[in-house]
Write an enzyme that holds these catalytic residues in place. Structure first.
Site, mmCIF file in Angstrom:
data_model
loop_
_atom_site.group_PDB
_atom_site.id
_atom_site.type_symbol
_atom_site.label_atom_id
_atom_site.label_comp_id
_atom_site.label_asym_id
_atom_site.label_seq_id
_atom_site.Cartn_x
_atom_site.Cartn_y
_atom_site.Cartn_z
ATOM 1 N N HIS A 103 0.794 -1.225 0.000
ATOM 2 C CA HIS A 103 0.000 0.000 0.000
ATOM 3 C C HIS A 103 0.829 1.279 0.000
ATOM 4 O O HIS A 103 0.307 2.368 0.208
ATOM 5 C CB HIS A 103 -0.915 -0.005 1.224
ATOM 6 C CG HIS A 103 -2.315 0.355 0.897
ATOM 7 N ND1 HIS A 103 -2.705 1.633 0.572
ATOM 8 C CD2 HIS A 103 -3.429 -0.393 0.822
ATOM 9 C CE1 HIS A 103 -3.993 1.662 0.337
ATOM 10 N NE2 HIS A 103 -4.463 0.445 0.486
ATOM 11 N N LYS A 131 2.759 4.510 -1.308
ATOM 12 C CA LYS A 131 2.707 5.433 -2.447
ATOM 13 C C LYS A 131 3.889 6.372 -2.307
ATOM 14 O O LYS A 131 3.880 7.313 -1.517
ATOM 15 C CB LYS A 131 1.410 6.247 -2.470
ATOM 16 C CG LYS A 131 0.220 5.468 -2.969
ATOM 17 C CD LYS A 131 -0.414 4.753 -1.875
ATOM 18 C CE LYS A 131 -1.740 4.126 -2.285
ATOM 19 N NZ LYS A 131 -2.480 3.712 -1.117
ATOM 20 N N ASP A 170 14.896 11.049 -9.890
ATOM 21 C CA ASP A 170 16.222 11.610 -9.623
ATOM 22 C C ASP A 170 16.331 11.910 -8.128
ATOM 23 O O ASP A 170 16.237 10.994 -7.336
ATOM 24 C CB ASP A 170 16.519 12.820 -10.507
ATOM 25 C CG ASP A 170 16.785 12.419 -11.957
ATOM 26 O OD1 ASP A 170 17.160 11.249 -12.192
ATOM 27 O OD2 ASP A 170 16.623 13.257 -12.853
#
Length: 182
Positions: free
Chosen positions: A146, A148, A153
């Site tokens: 889960h 995110k 870079d």
């Protein structure tokens, strides 16, 4: 009084960093993205300018036009072996549909760019006959990846948003970007 408060905060930060990993950054490197479309455009812009790495970690990747626009940013880096592209999605959510899925969205990019990787997390708690017997929606109750987190870079975006149309258009979430934090 203000100086005393700042010294206390700095002392707490130093003490905490002795127990946990820490990455000191200046406050002017941190900003908030306020709108879903700003989140999408920031991802597009950063990916189009990427030189060394694109790492996207999400529950799933949607299959619409906005998601395709993001995935297409990888195409401009096909011959650039110095750019590493890595995507981590949840195996169950990334394979939910019978037709177009997160996997089918990314497959053409994988074939074009041998320097890219897609990993699908599959919960070790969901295996064998249990996996076969349970429907997809119940499989998701057992365990999902889960996170995110989006690293392009030396820029990091932490969010609660998935890479999908709703989160790119009308579903407000949190988006914190830390720029130039190599």
């Amino acid at each position: 009084m203000v100086r005393l408060l700042l010294n206390s905060i700095q002392s707490i930060g130093l003490w905490l960093s002795s127990f946990t990993p820490s990455f000191p950054v200046s406050g002017d490197q941190v900003s908030i993205l306020h709108q879903p479309d700003e989140f999408h455009q920031t991802l597009i812009d950063l990916c189009s300018q990427a030189k060394r790495r694109i790492s996207l970690v999400s529950l799933y990747l949607g299959v619409g036009e906005k998601e395709q626009k993001l995935v297409n940013q990888f195409r401009s880096h096909i011959v650039d072996s110095s750019l590493k592209i890595k995507v981590l999605l949840d195996a169950v959510r990334g394979s939910r549909s019978e037709t177009k899925t997160s996997r089918t969205m990314l497959l053409p990019r994988l074939k074009e760019n041998p320097f890219s990787q897609v990993a699908l997390f599959h919960s070790p708690k969901l295996k064998g006959i249990l996996h076969t017997l349970l429907s997809t929606s119940y499989n998701e109750l057992i365990g999902l990846q889960h996170i995110k987190l989006f690293i392009i870079d030396d820029n990091v975006i932490m969010s609660g948003a998935n890479l999908s149309h709703d989160y790119f258009t009308n579903r407000q979430d949190r988006y914190v970007i830390v720029k130039n934090c190599g």
